[in-house]
Design a protein around this motif. Structure first.
Motif, PDB file in Angstrom:
ATOM      1  N   PRO A 121      -8.438  44.443 -62.805  1.00 53.15           N
ATOM      2  CA  PRO A 121      -9.855  43.475 -62.959  1.00 53.15           C
ATOM      3  C   PRO A 121      -9.796  42.236 -61.862  1.00 53.15           C
ATOM      4  O   PRO A 121      -8.897  41.665 -61.658  1.00 53.15           O
ATOM      5  N   ARG A 122     -11.004  42.200 -61.494  1.00 57.83           N
ATOM      6  CA  ARG A 122     -11.186  40.958 -60.565  1.00 57.83           C
ATOM      7  C   ARG A 122     -12.338  40.245 -61.104  1.00 57.83           C
ATOM      8  O   ARG A 122     -13.294  40.786 -61.381  1.00 57.83           O
ATOM      9  N   SER A 182     -16.080  40.644 -64.986  1.00 62.53           N
ATOM     10  CA  SER A 182     -14.763  41.070 -63.906  1.00 62.53           C
ATOM     11  C   SER A 182     -15.350  42.590 -63.601  1.00 62.53           C
ATOM     12  O   SER A 182     -16.111  43.073 -64.242  1.00 62.53           O
ATOM     13  N   ALA A 183     -14.465  42.818 -62.424  1.00 57.59           N
ATOM     14  CA  ALA A 183     -14.820  44.333 -62.306  1.00 57.59           C
ATOM     15  C   ALA A 183     -13.488  44.962 -61.561  1.00 57.59           C
ATOM     16  O   ALA A 183     -12.467  44.366 -61.226  1.00 57.59           O
ATOM     17  N   ALA A 184     -13.488  46.231 -61.991  1.00 57.22           N
ATOM     18  CA  ALA A 184     -12.105  46.875 -61.597  1.00 57.22           C
ATOM     19  C   ALA A 184     -12.602  48.084 -60.682  1.00 57.22           C
ATOM     20  O   ALA A 184     -13.579  48.770 -60.896  1.00 57.22           O
ATOM     21  N   PRO A 232     -16.584  49.666 -69.929  1.00 62.01           N
ATOM     22  CA  PRO A 232     -17.400  48.864 -69.041  1.00 62.01           C
ATOM     23  C   PRO A 232     -18.941  48.821 -69.371  1.00 62.01           C
ATOM     24  O   PRO A 232     -19.371  49.406 -70.208  1.00 62.01           O
ATOM     25  N   ALA A 288     -10.601  39.110 -65.744  1.00 60.05           N
ATOM     26  CA  ALA A 288      -9.649  39.191 -64.703  1.00 60.05           C
ATOM     27  C   ALA A 288      -8.514  38.166 -64.815  1.00 60.05           C
ATOM     28  O   ALA A 288      -8.821  36.967 -65.169  1.00 60.05           O
TER      29      ALA A 288
END
Length: 160
Positions: free
Chosen positions: A47-48, A39-41, A7, A82
């Motif tokens: 992940p989005r 992207s983020a999780a 990350p 993502a």
């Protein structure tokens, strides 16, 4: 051996309501990495995509499902990993006669209308359909009102 990306940043997410919430927008500061796609999780979730705010490019927004746990970790990745990153806001066929565009954001579907000046609740300018896609509930059923709408246009070529 599986190659797991590291990350770029981690954030603590505090769920103050203590109950699950879907499609919750989380706004956060972006690290000064120079990347344009993130992207983020949340936790071990999928992940989005992250949207960068045009007015403040140092901030990002990700739409996440909170599971009701009081504190969770959101991991930010400096890539476009993502799986649904290509699923942007899509235009759909309009329903109302004066509809301009119907947008499907994934979480919500809404229709913008230009108004007919008939003086009835279904002739207002504004958002006349606003549906929660997950629950399938239209918050303005039948287009019988409008969010932000007024009875406009008051003057048309026909009425002078």
């Amino acid at each position: 051996m599986v190659n797991v990306p590291r990350p770029t940043a981690e954030y603590e997410v505090v769920g103050s309501l203590g109950r699950p919430r879907t499609a919750e927008p989380l706004t956060f500061e972006l690290p000064a990495t120079g990347h344009r796609e993130y992207s983020a999780a949340l936790g071990d979730g999928p992940p989005r995509p992250v949207q960068l705010l045009a007015a403040d490019p140092g901030r990002g927004v990700a739409i996440m499902d909170l599971d009701g746990v009081p504190r969770q970790t959101m991991r930010l990745f400096a890539d476009a990993a993502a799986p649904d990153a290509g699923k942007a806001i899509a235009a759909r066929p309009v329903v109302e006669a004066d509809g301009v565009v119907r947008l499907d954001t994934g979480a919500f579907e809404l229709e913008l209308c230009r108004g007919t000046a008939r003086g009835t609740t279904d002739s207002k300018w504004g958002i006349r359909h606003f549906m929660d896609s997950v629950q399938g509930v239209d918050l303005i059923p039948g287009g019988d009102n409008a969010i932000g709408g007024v009875y406009a246009p008051f003057f048309t070529p026909r009425t002078g």
